[in-house]
Design a protein around this motif. Structure first.
Motif, PDB file in Angstrom:
ATOM      1  N   LYS A 110       3.285   9.178  -4.140  1.00 65.31           N
ATOM      2  CA  LYS A 110       2.106   9.407  -3.332  1.00 65.31           C
ATOM      3  C   LYS A 110       1.974   8.278  -2.300  1.00 65.31           C
ATOM      4  O   LYS A 110       2.532   7.193  -2.459  1.00 65.31           O
ATOM      5  CB  LYS A 110       0.855   9.440  -4.217  1.00 65.31           C
ATOM      6  CG  LYS A 110       0.911  10.491  -5.312  1.00 65.31           C
ATOM      7  CD  LYS A 110       0.917  11.884  -4.724  1.00 65.31           C
ATOM      8  CE  LYS A 110       0.763  12.940  -5.820  1.00 65.31           C
ATOM      9  NZ  LYS A 110       1.886  12.964  -6.756  1.00 65.31           N
ATOM     10  N   GLU A 111       1.198   8.570  -1.264  1.00 65.62           N
ATOM     11  CA  GLU A 111       1.034   7.554  -0.221  1.00 65.62           C
ATOM     12  C   GLU A 111       0.389   6.287  -0.763  1.00 65.62           C
ATOM     13  O   GLU A 111       0.721   5.175  -0.353  1.00 65.62           O
ATOM     14  CB  GLU A 111       0.197   8.129   0.925  1.00 65.62           C
ATOM     15  CG  GLU A 111       0.152   7.215   2.134  1.00 65.62           C
ATOM     16  CD  GLU A 111      -0.378   7.913   3.362  1.00 65.62           C
ATOM     17  OE1 GLU A 111      -0.579   7.231   4.369  1.00 65.62           O
ATOM     18  OE2 GLU A 111      -0.584   9.132   3.301  1.00 65.62           O
ATOM     19  N   VAL A 112      -0.522   6.451  -1.711  1.00 65.91           N
ATOM     20  CA  VAL A 112      -1.175   5.286  -2.293  1.00 65.91           C
ATOM     21  C   VAL A 112      -0.154   4.441  -3.071  1.00 65.91           C
ATOM     22  O   VAL A 112      -0.250   3.206  -3.082  1.00 65.91           O
ATOM     23  CB  VAL A 112      -2.347   5.739  -3.193  1.00 65.91           C
ATOM     24  CG1 VAL A 112      -1.842   6.484  -4.405  1.00 65.91           C
ATOM     25  CG2 VAL A 112      -3.196   4.567  -3.622  1.00 65.91           C
ATOM     26  N   ASP A 113       0.861   5.076  -3.679  1.00 62.55           N
ATOM     27  CA  ASP A 113       1.898   4.322  -4.379  1.00 62.55           C
ATOM     28  C   ASP A 113       2.752   3.522  -3.398  1.00 62.55           C
ATOM     29  O   ASP A 113       3.105   2.372  -3.658  1.00 62.55           O
ATOM     30  CB  ASP A 113       2.788   5.275  -5.179  1.00 62.55           C
ATOM     31  CG  ASP A 113       2.016   6.072  -6.215  1.00 62.55           C
ATOM     32  OD1 ASP A 113       1.121   5.476  -6.852  1.00 62.55           O
ATOM     33  OD2 ASP A 113       2.286   7.268  -6.380  1.00 62.55           O
ATOM     34  N   ARG A 116       0.885   0.461  -2.185  1.00 64.43           N
ATOM     35  CA  ARG A 116       0.836  -0.605  -3.189  1.00 64.43           C
ATOM     36  C   ARG A 116       2.166  -1.335  -3.284  1.00 64.43           C
ATOM     37  O   ARG A 116       2.203  -2.555  -3.438  1.00 64.43           O
ATOM     38  CB  ARG A 116       0.458  -0.014  -4.544  1.00 64.43           C
ATOM     39  CG  ARG A 116      -1.023   0.287  -4.666  1.00 64.43           C
ATOM     40  CD  ARG A 116      -1.333   0.960  -5.979  1.00 64.43           C
ATOM     41  NE  ARG A 116      -2.752   1.281  -6.079  1.00 64.43           N
ATOM     42  CZ  ARG A 116      -3.251   2.253  -6.796  1.00 64.43           C
ATOM     43  NH1 ARG A 116      -2.451   3.022  -7.492  1.00 64.43           N
ATOM     44  NH2 ARG A 116      -4.545   2.471  -6.837  1.00 64.43           N
ATOM     45  N   ARG A 177      -8.208  10.329  -4.469  1.00 62.86           N
ATOM     46  CA  ARG A 177      -7.484   9.270  -5.180  1.00 62.86           C
ATOM     47  C   ARG A 177      -6.114   9.023  -4.565  1.00 62.86           C
ATOM     48  O   ARG A 177      -5.674   7.879  -4.415  1.00 62.86           O
ATOM     49  CB  ARG A 177      -7.358   9.662  -6.646  1.00 62.86           C
ATOM     50  CG  ARG A 177      -6.558   8.671  -7.482  1.00 62.86           C
ATOM     51  CD  ARG A 177      -5.187   9.199  -7.813  1.00 62.86           C
ATOM     52  NE  ARG A 177      -4.364   8.205  -8.469  1.00 62.86           N
ATOM     53  CZ  ARG A 177      -3.125   8.419  -8.875  1.00 62.86           C
ATOM     54  NH1 ARG A 177      -2.569   9.602  -8.686  1.00 62.86           N
ATOM     55  NH2 ARG A 177      -2.422   7.456  -9.439  1.00 62.86           N
ATOM     56  N   GLU A 178      -5.412  10.096  -4.199  1.00 63.53           N
ATOM     57  CA  GLU A 178      -4.073   9.939  -3.643  1.00 63.53           C
ATOM     58  C   GLU A 178      -4.090   9.296  -2.268  1.00 63.53           C
ATOM     59  O   GLU A 178      -3.068   8.748  -1.838  1.00 63.53           O
ATOM     60  CB  GLU A 178      -3.385  11.306  -3.570  1.00 63.53           C
ATOM     61  CG  GLU A 178      -3.048  11.892  -4.933  1.00 63.53           C
ATOM     62  CD  GLU A 178      -2.493  13.288  -4.843  1.00 63.53           C
ATOM     63  OE1 GLU A 178      -2.444  13.830  -3.709  1.00 63.53           O
ATOM     64  OE2 GLU A 178      -2.106  13.850  -5.882  1.00 63.53           O
ATOM     65  N   TYR A 179      -5.235   9.339  -1.580  1.00 65.15           N
ATOM     66  CA  TYR A 179      -5.299   8.745  -0.242  1.00 65.15           C
ATOM     67  C   TYR A 179      -5.981   7.383  -0.240  1.00 65.15           C
ATOM     68  O   TYR A 179      -5.516   6.451   0.406  1.00 65.15           O
ATOM     69  CB  TYR A 179      -6.040   9.695   0.712  1.00 65.15           C
ATOM     70  CG  TYR A 179      -5.951   9.250   2.163  1.00 65.15           C
ATOM     71  CD1 TYR A 179      -4.814   9.524   2.911  1.00 65.15           C
ATOM     72  CD2 TYR A 179      -6.989   8.545   2.770  1.00 65.15           C
ATOM     73  CE1 TYR A 179      -4.716   9.108   4.229  1.00 65.15           C
ATOM     74  CE2 TYR A 179      -6.892   8.140   4.079  1.00 65.15           C
ATOM     75  CZ  TYR A 179      -5.760   8.421   4.813  1.00 65.15           C
ATOM     76  OH  TYR A 179      -5.661   8.000   6.105  1.00 65.15           O
ATOM     77  N   GLY A 181      -7.126   5.623  -3.218  1.00 58.91           N
ATOM     78  CA  GLY A 181      -6.974   4.813  -4.417  1.00 58.91           C
ATOM     79  C   GLY A 181      -8.052   5.097  -5.443  1.00 58.91           C
ATOM     80  O   GLY A 181      -9.039   5.794  -5.182  1.00 58.91           O
ATOM     81  N   ARG A 542      -9.515   2.009   6.799  1.00 57.55           N
ATOM     82  CA  ARG A 542      -9.030   2.516   5.521  1.00 57.55           C
ATOM     83  C   ARG A 542      -9.023   1.380   4.500  1.00 57.55           C
ATOM     84  O   ARG A 542      -8.424   0.323   4.729  1.00 57.55           O
ATOM     85  CB  ARG A 542      -7.621   3.067   5.676  1.00 57.55           C
ATOM     86  CG  ARG A 542      -7.075   3.715   4.415  1.00 57.55           C
ATOM     87  CD  ARG A 542      -5.703   4.294   4.685  1.00 57.55           C
ATOM     88  NE  ARG A 542      -5.154   4.970   3.516  1.00 57.55           N
ATOM     89  CZ  ARG A 542      -3.999   5.621   3.512  1.00 57.55           C
ATOM     90  NH1 ARG A 542      -3.277   5.673   4.624  1.00 57.55           N
ATOM     91  NH2 ARG A 542      -3.578   6.209   2.418  1.00 57.55           N
ATOM     92  N   PRO A 545      -5.849   0.441  -1.198  1.00 58.12           N
ATOM     93  CA  PRO A 545      -5.877   1.357  -2.360  1.00 58.12           C
ATOM     94  C   PRO A 545      -5.908   0.595  -3.673  1.00 58.12           C
ATOM     95  O   PRO A 545      -4.914   0.476  -4.380  1.00 58.12           O
ATOM     96  CB  PRO A 545      -4.580   2.152  -2.198  1.00 58.12           C
ATOM     97  CG  PRO A 545      -3.667   1.232  -1.465  1.00 58.12           C
ATOM     98  CD  PRO A 545      -4.525   0.409  -0.547  1.00 58.12           C
TER      99      PRO A 545
END
Length: 688
Positions: A110-113, A116, A177-179, A181, A542, A545
């Motif tokens: 995911k983009e949040v991963d 990070r 959450r995926e965008y 965090g 933004r 996350p």
């Protein structure tokens, strides 16, 4: 795992090899599918004996798989062999061996991963916090991604009728959450569940608005008391239900062990935390807490005394028939006295907002110097102090009006006609007015702050364009990166949580005085959740996350509000509401006895309602058990005994024999072959 899967598939076709694979415990799923295909082939060719052999092997493989994975309890409870076989065939009917051959073992990041991983990698090379502290960087934040943001704009914060009237549930929680965090996502999951939970008491309150037209005084009082007690049970159930949901959601989002692996804050160390300076700063933070509490007490008490003085002055003017002349004590006319009294009535709410604003400036400065180990510890510490201050600042004026003012200053009786039928004094009228004003000012503050941030962004963009025009670069394109750099930084969710928790307490504590406060809270929240979401996408940068395990210390705040609501509601019924207040002629000592007994009973009811919903559901427990089994399989599929001797031992091999004396065998440990250490050093006395 990919290699093991294809290795198992390549061995298809031999009964002996399949039987060996069944007992290897390494490939349960592909082996069961292979056996089922062999059964189908034997049945199609009329080979009854071969079919029965594979049928027995199929049952054997399923029994081992069910025992090892501890699942499918419904199947294991079946006693009849044929019925159990049919249930197992039905379980595997939807799977095919070809599907397994083409199966994808991994999902995309995911983009949040990715964000990070980028942040973690850069943190190994540069100290961003130090660079910003010394002015080498002005800001540090992830950019919005238009392709990923567009679905949220269309469905989550859409201003179209379909978007505005959408159900206030958690249908967008996973996308958020995926965008953004887990920190942002958990806030919206809590607020959405709060809104959904408010629908039921709001429906009851809407019906109660008609009580004056349909019922007599006895039933009206009974309904008001019942509604108050129902709200105490409601908040207990809501709190327990959200704790259970939060535990499941933390597991679903992979945050159930987040606190154990979180990165430590820069500058923290055990030595720094033990310094006298840090202890003094933490003590000063608590001193500031008590100073704000003292200010709230003094302001509310002084305001009430001054209003009492003005009321007595107006009464003296009326008695001497001097309405057109100056009053005997103040030198003011009666109309002016009434105007000042009205202003003082609302000054309590204004003081609340000023206290909130000042505390929001002072408290973060103390928190930044407290040397906490992780961001979550720092946040939880600040949450506790913030709630102590803000709850007292908000709740004390209402508690003073309800329980203290009638005995200290007295409350004027109101006319028992129309809407004032059961409002025995002006104190209750003041509580109603301040409740309404608190919600209106809260919502207005949220909207005004959003407009202010939008205006600031517009002004910064306008100033940038003018500078470019003056320098002869007016034709240059104003990029999206520049646009985001001019936005306000995301201020975090602490302020939002604090206001909403205070609101939750007001709804449950004073619902017997104003049942329609639940409707007001629901409408306010539905507007606020859209405003915050819209601001997060269109106005703020933004946020980073950040991961988070649930909502942190706010769970304890909700549990405290359960107890506070029970005590306050019982107190209002006995000391403030009729008929207990005066109509029954009860002595104060008898009222106190009733209060102690009723308050204990109500707390017992609240604890009982909360206990009906366990913190971890059976479904979550099953998932955790499956995770444990899967982790053991993934991290080490070969069962290997490790024999060690107390103290330090030298290099050892997997087939090392037990020598004489002093050797102890540890429990079986899963260790991948490539990770078996060549040396193992243990301190004497370790037993696990």
């Amino acid at each position: 795992f990919e290699k093991m899967k294809h290795e198992a598939l390549d061995k298809q076709g031999s009964y002996t090899e399949l039987k060996a694979l069944v007992h290897s415990e390494r490939y349960p799923v592909p082996v069961i599918l292979m056996i089922r295909e062999e059964m189908d082939t034997a049945k199609a060719h009329g080979k009854t004996q071969v079919y029965n052999d594979y049928k027995a092997l199929f049952n054997e493989a399923n029994a081992l798989e069910e025992q090892y994975n501890q699942v499918n309890q419904d199947i294991t409870r079946i006693k009849d062999c044929e019925q159990k076989f049919e249930a197992r065939m039905k379980r595997w009917a939807e799977f095919k061996l070809d599907d397994l051959k083409k199966a994808t073992l991994y999902e995309d990041f995911k983009e949040v991963d990715i964000l990070r991983m980028m942040d973690d990698r850069m943190d190994r090379l540069i100290n961003v916090g130090a660079m910003m502290e010394h002015g080498l960087l002005t800001s540090y934040f992830p950019l919005h991604t238009p392709s990923a943001l567009e679905p949220l704009k269309e469905r989550w914060v859409s201003l179209k009728p379909r978007g505005i009237l959408q159900w206030p549930g958690g249908q967008h929680d996973t996308k958020v959450r995926e965008y953004f965090g887990e920190e942002v996502a958990f806030f919206f999951t809590w607020l959405n569940r709060f809104n959904v939970a408010l629908i039921l008491p709001s429906a009851f309150a809407l019906i109660f608005l008609l009580r004056w037209l349909l019922l007599n005084s006895f039933w009206i009082r009974t309904i008001e008391v019942s509604f108050s007690l129902m709200m105490c049970c409601w908040i207990a159930h809501f709190t327990a239900d959200y704790v259970q949901f939060s535990n499941y959601q933390s597991l679903y989002w992979g945050m159930n062990v987040f606190s154990k692996h979180v990165r430590e804050l820069p500058g923290w160390s055990p030595e720094a935390e033990d310094r006298v300076k840090v202890s003094l700063i933490r003590a000063m933070h608590w001193v500031a807490v008590f100073l704000f509490i003292a200010e709230a007490c003094c302001f509310a008490g002084g305001s009430s005394k001054f209003r009492s003085f003005l009321a007595q002055s107006a009464k003296d003017i009326h008695e001497h028939d001097l309405l057109a002349s100056p009053g005997p004590k103040t030198g003011l006319q009666a109309s002016q006295l009434h105007t000042i009294d009205t202003m003082l009535k609302y000054s309590v709410t204004i003081n609340i907002k000023l206290s909130v604003f000042l505390w929001s400036i002072i408290s973060p400065k103390f928190a930044a110097m407290e040397c906490r180990r992780t961001e979550q510890e720092k946040k939880d510490s600040q949450v506790l102090k913030n709630f102590v201050v803000m709850s007292f600042v908000y709740y004390y004026p209402f508690i003073y009006l309800a329980f203290i003012m009638p005995h200290v200053e007295g409350c004027d009786p109101v006319d028992r006609n129309g809407n004032g039928l059961f409002e025995s004094n002006s104190c209750i009228q003041s509580i109603k007015a301040n409740l309404l004003l608190t919600f209106i000012i809260h919502l207005g503050t949220v909207v005004v702050m959003m407009c202010f941030q939008l205006a600031s962004k517009w002004w910064a963009e306008r100033s940038e364009r003018r500078c470019m025009e003056k320098s002869g670069r007016g034709s240059n394109k104003y990029t999206d990166v520049e646009d985001q750099s001019k936005r306000q930084a995301y201020e975090g969710d602490t302020a939002y949580y604090l206001e909403l928790m205070i609101q939750l307490g007001l709804v449950t504590m004073f619902s017997s005085i104003l049942p329609s406060v639940t409707i007001i809270a629901l409408v306010s929240n539905l507007i606020e959740v859209r405003v915050i979401a819209w601001k997060l996408i269109h106005i703020c940068r933004r946020p980073a996350p950040l991961g988070q395990e649930g909502i942190g210390a706010w769970v304890y705040v909700m549990q405290f509000l359960c107890c506070l609501s029970a005590v306050t509601s019982v107190g209002l019924v006995i000391f403030v509401k009729e008929p207990c207040k005066s109509e029954w002629g009860l002595a104060d000592s008898y009222k106190c006895t009733m209060f102690i007994i009723a308050e204990h009973l109500m707390l017992m009811v609240v604890f009982f309602v909360a206990s009906l919903t366990p913190p971890i559901s059976g479904h979550t427990t099953l998932i955790m058990r499956q995770h444990t089994i899967a982790r053991a399989k993934l991290l080490g599929s070969v069962r290997r005994h490790i024999d060690v001797q107390k103290g330090t031992i030298g290099p050892f091999a997997s087939d090392q024999s037990v020598s004489e004396g002093g050797w102890e065998e540890f429990p079986s440990v899963f260790v991948p072959p490539e990770l078996v250490p060549r040396t193992l050093t243990l301190t004497a006395g370790i037993q696990s």
